[in-house]
Motif scaffolding. Structure first.
Motif, PDB file in Angstrom:
ATOM      1  N   GLY A   1     129.251  85.050  54.575  1.00  0.00           N
ATOM      2  CA  GLY A   1     128.606  85.831  53.527  1.00  0.00           C
ATOM      3  C   GLY A   1     129.519  86.172  52.368  1.00  0.00           C
ATOM      4  O   GLY A   1     129.123  86.071  51.199  1.00  0.00           O
ATOM      5  N   ALA A   2     130.751  86.588  52.654  1.00  0.00           N
ATOM      6  CA  ALA A   2     131.667  86.984  51.579  1.00  0.00           C
ATOM      7  C   ALA A   2     131.980  85.810  50.663  1.00  0.00           C
ATOM      8  O   ALA A   2     131.978  85.947  49.432  1.00  0.00           O
ATOM      9  CB  ALA A   2     132.951  87.557  52.176  1.00  0.00           C
ATOM     10  N   ASP A   3     132.240  84.622  51.248  1.00  0.00           N
ATOM     11  CA  ASP A   3     132.523  83.443  50.426  1.00  0.00           C
ATOM     12  C   ASP A   3     131.306  83.031  49.610  1.00  0.00           C
ATOM     13  O   ASP A   3     131.440  82.504  48.500  1.00  0.00           O
ATOM     14  CB  ASP A   3     132.968  82.272  51.308  1.00  0.00           C
ATOM     15  N   PHE A   4     130.104  83.253  50.166  1.00  0.00           N
ATOM     16  CA  PHE A   4     128.888  82.890  49.435  1.00  0.00           C
ATOM     17  C   PHE A   4     128.657  83.825  48.258  1.00  0.00           C
ATOM     18  O   PHE A   4     128.360  83.379  47.139  1.00  0.00           O
ATOM     19  CB  PHE A   4     127.684  82.929  50.376  1.00  0.00           C
ATOM     20  N   LEU A   5     128.796  85.125  48.483  1.00  0.00           N
ATOM     21  CA  LEU A   5     128.536  86.094  47.423  1.00  0.00           C
ATOM     22  C   LEU A   5     129.658  86.144  46.400  1.00  0.00           C
ATOM     23  O   LEU A   5     129.428  86.425  45.220  1.00  0.00           O
ATOM     24  CB  LEU A   5     128.309  87.481  48.021  1.00  0.00           C
ATOM     25  N   ARG A   6     130.884  85.864  46.848  1.00  0.00           N
ATOM     26  CA  ARG A   6     132.037  85.911  45.935  1.00  0.00           C
ATOM     27  C   ARG A   6     132.874  84.646  46.122  1.00  0.00           C
ATOM     28  O   ARG A   6     134.015  84.695  46.613  1.00  0.00           O
ATOM     29  CB  ARG A   6     132.868  87.167  46.211  1.00  0.00           C
ATOM     30  N   PRO A   7     132.330  83.502  45.737  1.00  0.00           N
ATOM     31  CA  PRO A   7     133.023  82.234  45.980  1.00  0.00           C
ATOM     32  C   PRO A   7     134.281  82.104  45.120  1.00  0.00           C
ATOM     33  O   PRO A   7     134.326  82.559  43.980  1.00  0.00           O
ATOM     34  CB  PRO A   7     131.980  81.185  45.592  1.00  0.00           C
ATOM     35  N   THR A   8     135.293  81.470  45.676  1.00  0.00           N
ATOM     36  CA  THR A   8     136.535  81.218  44.941  1.00  0.00           C
ATOM     37  C   THR A   8     136.918  79.754  45.106  1.00  0.00           C
ATOM     38  O   THR A   8     136.642  79.130  46.139  1.00  0.00           O
ATOM     39  CB  THR A   8     137.684  82.100  45.466  1.00  0.00           C
ATOM     40  N   LEU A   9     137.569  79.210  44.099  1.00  0.00           N
ATOM     41  CA  LEU A   9     138.054  77.841  44.200  1.00  0.00           C
ATOM     42  C   LEU A   9     139.143  77.732  45.260  1.00  0.00           C
ATOM     43  O   LEU A   9     139.248  76.723  45.963  1.00  0.00           O
ATOM     44  CB  LEU A   9     138.591  77.377  42.840  1.00  0.00           C
ATOM     45  N   ARG A  10     139.954  78.783  45.380  1.00  0.00           N
ATOM     46  CA  ARG A  10     141.043  78.739  46.347  1.00  0.00           C
ATOM     47  C   ARG A  10     140.509  78.501  47.763  1.00  0.00           C
ATOM     48  O   ARG A  10     141.073  77.727  48.548  1.00  0.00           O
ATOM     49  CB  ARG A  10     141.844  80.046  46.304  1.00  0.00           C
ATOM     50  N   ALA A  11     139.404  79.168  48.091  1.00  0.00           N
ATOM     51  CA  ALA A  11     138.864  79.060  49.442  1.00  0.00           C
ATOM     52  C   ALA A  11     138.075  77.771  49.666  1.00  0.00           C
ATOM     53  O   ALA A  11     138.022  77.268  50.789  1.00  0.00           O
ATOM     54  CB  ALA A  11     137.979  80.260  49.748  1.00  0.00           C
ATOM     55  N   LEU A  12     137.477  77.221  48.611  1.00  0.00           N
ATOM     56  CA  LEU A  12     136.502  76.153  48.796  1.00  0.00           C
ATOM     57  C   LEU A  12     136.871  74.817  48.163  1.00  0.00           C
ATOM     58  O   LEU A  12     136.173  73.822  48.389  1.00  0.00           O
ATOM     59  CB  LEU A  12     135.143  76.608  48.250  1.00  0.00           C
TER      60      LEU A  12
END
Length: 603
Positions: free
Chosen positions: A62-73
């Motif tokens: 949920g956190a990555d979906f609502l606040r996506p970052t290039l670093r994580a994805l």
């Protein structure tokens, strides 16, 4: 909707098994445990937590979906087949002082992809010439003629973007004339790749990147990261700054939205962060085009890309000069940007008129035969002198109207050739069917992806094409009918249709395939003060049993059963649709955009 051994069964929402458009309604399915997890870990109210879970977002995502970052994805560029080879070939040519050209498709994704490369090369001190084929005289994608022209102009290396992956014959010709080519694409391709220095395509058989939902602009953005990485390895940034590719995220987002790609994972991060970059309106072309359209600078939404900027950029390739969009997105000259934007805005007005005439003619042809309402899998309609630049838009409009794949073909009465474009329904892979028609030699050319395809066919073989596509897609029709159920996120009343509710659900944006815009249902409402507008739109107020109301609009439906029910002022209707911001005159309100209407008395 429940899954029973692969077959889907419907639990009708509000009892709507068949709306006035013929669709069933169902609550978007969501796992109860995941809903609770989102409520607890993210602090969300139940309706929003349910919507998040219904979009396949796991309890730990949920956190990555609502606040996506290039670093994580951000994916490893090397996970794309041929990506490292492409970066090496491009930098070899750059360092050798070779003449490098970009060959782009004429749509928004092609223009965005070309502009990304132009801006990276400009940051490296080199201007990259752009070649965009003319839709009418050259058709889609690379050709022997185009490569001959580029070779004669002195090109040593050509980078094809948003095209080329299926152009095996054209690239074989390029190899024969000693013209090097790197292909950057995302379309379906044959098992045997074209002859090139590198073919980068997440949908290439054997590519393990897992990024098949990227538009070409997204693939190019990853290529820029690969170029930076290879450039660091070669020490190219010892005496010059490394290009900051994040400043061009707006172009990647533009391509993703306008090419209607699945907004999940990395592509969602790319698009969401790109809209934030776009919101600064620093790209002179985008800023000028927004002004030409009468828009005001401010936070950019998917609507800006998909409905304001995109159609105008596309207008150049559809009925004007094919390179206008790429030039607009590439320029740093405000005066040139303004001139190009005004030209594209004017072409878009002309495009609308051409589109309207073709659509009206196509509707008359099809509805006279009943092909839209029978059990056929696909509608194929052709007409003489229909402009090939608008057949794709018309196909999309008619698909929405008839809820089945539509292929629209414009026939040149002199040559006897038809240029067509199709749009599909979820669950029906039109691009694969068109590719099969080409392989069966029914078509002279054809290809695409699941939801859209283009083709060239001899006019005399259009009936054969119709039969082929209907046979090929017949087995997918039942699945598509099940998938065409309108999935509802929440039942609300008009009093709850507020800006606060809209803002809460905006956390799920940007919306697109695989992340649909939330759909709300209103029960037992009446359409008051209905007005039919130009274009067949219907505007009204939807009033609930308690007297609370919300402003509403339904697009292009005045001649359809749903629109007629609204215009009659009938009460007791169930209405489904989406909330849209209404900021006219600073009011910060909402408008209900009607998607479907059901009459409980007719269910």
């Amino acid at each position: 909707m429940a899954d029973d051994g692969g077959a889907k069964t419907l639990n009708a929402f509000l009892g709507v098994a068949r709306s006035l458009s013929g669709r069933a309604w169902a609550q978007r399915p969501a796992d109860a445990a995941t809903i609770r997890a989102h409520m607890q870990t993210l602090g969300l109210e139940e309706p929003l937590a349910r919507a998040l879970a219904a979009r396949g977002v796991g309890a730990d995502q949920g956190a990555d979906f609502l606040r996506p970052t290039l670093r994580a994805l951000f994916p490893d560029p090397s996970s794309f087949m041929d990506m490292d080879r492409a970066a090496e070939a491009i930098l070899d040519a750059l360092q050798a002082g070779a003449s490098i050209h970009v060959f782009a498709d004429y749509d928004v994704d092609g223009a965005s992809s070309a502009a990304l490369l132009v801006r990276w090369f400009r940051a490296m001190g080199t201007e990259l010439p752009i070649y965009v084929p003319d839709r009418l005289t050259e058709g889609y994608g690379p050709s022997a003629r185009a490569f001959d022209t580029l070779k004669a102009s002195g090109a040593d290396l050509v980078l094809t973007v948003d095209c080329g992956a299926a152009a095996n014959e054209a690239l074989a010709h390029a190899a024969a004339i000693d013209l090097n080519v790197v292909v950057i694409d995302h379309h379906l391709m044959r098992a045997e790749p074209p002859k090139a220095l590198a073919v980068v395509n997440p949908n290439r058989p054997g590519c393990n990147s897992g990024q098949g939902n990227l538009a070409a602009a997204g693939v190019v953005f990853v290529l820029l990261a690969a170029l930076n990485r290879e450039g660091r390895r070669r020490g190219l940034f010892a005496d010059r700054p490394e290009p900051d590719i994040r400043q061009w995220l707006d172009l990647a987002a533009l391509g993703a939205i306008c090419d209607v790609t699945g907004l999940t994972g990395f592509n969602r991060a790319l698009t969401g962060l790109g809209l934030k970059v776009m919101s600064d309106w620093k790209n002179p072309g985008l800023r000028a085009l927004l002004a030409a359209a009468g828009g005001e600078v401010g936070p950019a939404k998917s609507h800006h890309a998909g409905f304001i900027l995109g159609p105008r950029i596309n207008a150049g390739g559809r009925i004007g000069r094919s390179d206008l969009g790429a030039r607009l997105l590439s320029t740093d000259d405000p005066a040139e940007a303004e001139a190009l934007a005004l030209e594209l805005d004017g072409l878009n007005l002309s495009r609308r008129e051409v589109e309207r005439a073709v659509a009206e003619s196509a509707v008359r042809k099809v509805e006279a035969t009943g092909a839209h309402a029978d059990d056929s899998a696909v509608v194929v309609v052709a007409g003489e002198d229909w402009h090939p630049g608008v057949v794709g838009i018309v196909a999309g409009r008619l698909r929405e109207r008839w809820r089945k794949p539509v292929v629209v073909i414009g026939v040149d009465p002199v040559t006897g050739l038809g240029k067509g474009s199709g749009r599909s329904q979820p669950g029906m892979n039109l691009g694969r069917a068109v590719q099969a028609a080409w392989e069966a030699e029914v078509l002279l050319a054809g290809g695409g992806h699941a939801m859209a395809a283009g083709l060239t066919v001899e006019a005399k073989r259009i009936p054969e094409l119709t039969a082929f596509l209907n046979g090929r897609l017949a087995d997918e029709r039942a699945q598509a009918v099940a998938l065409d159920a309108l999935e509802i996120d929440a039942l609300i009343d008009p009093a709850a249709a507020t800006r606060a509710l809209f803002d809460a659900f905006e956390q799920l944006a940007p919306f697109g395939p695989a992340n649909p815009e939330p759909v709300f249902a209103l029960s037992g409402v009446q359409a008051r003060e209905p007005v039919q507008m130009n274009g067949g739109h219907v505007r009204c107020r939807l009033v609930g049993p308690d007297g609370a109301s919300v402003r509403a609009i339904a697009w292009r439906c005045a001649d359809l059963p749903g629109g007629q029910a609204l215009l009659s002022g009938q009460g007791g209707l169930n209405v489904a649709g989406r909330l849209k911001a209404d900021d006219w005159n600073g009011r910060r309100g909402v408008q209900f955009e009607i998607e479907d209407v059901a009459d409980p008395r007719m269910v």
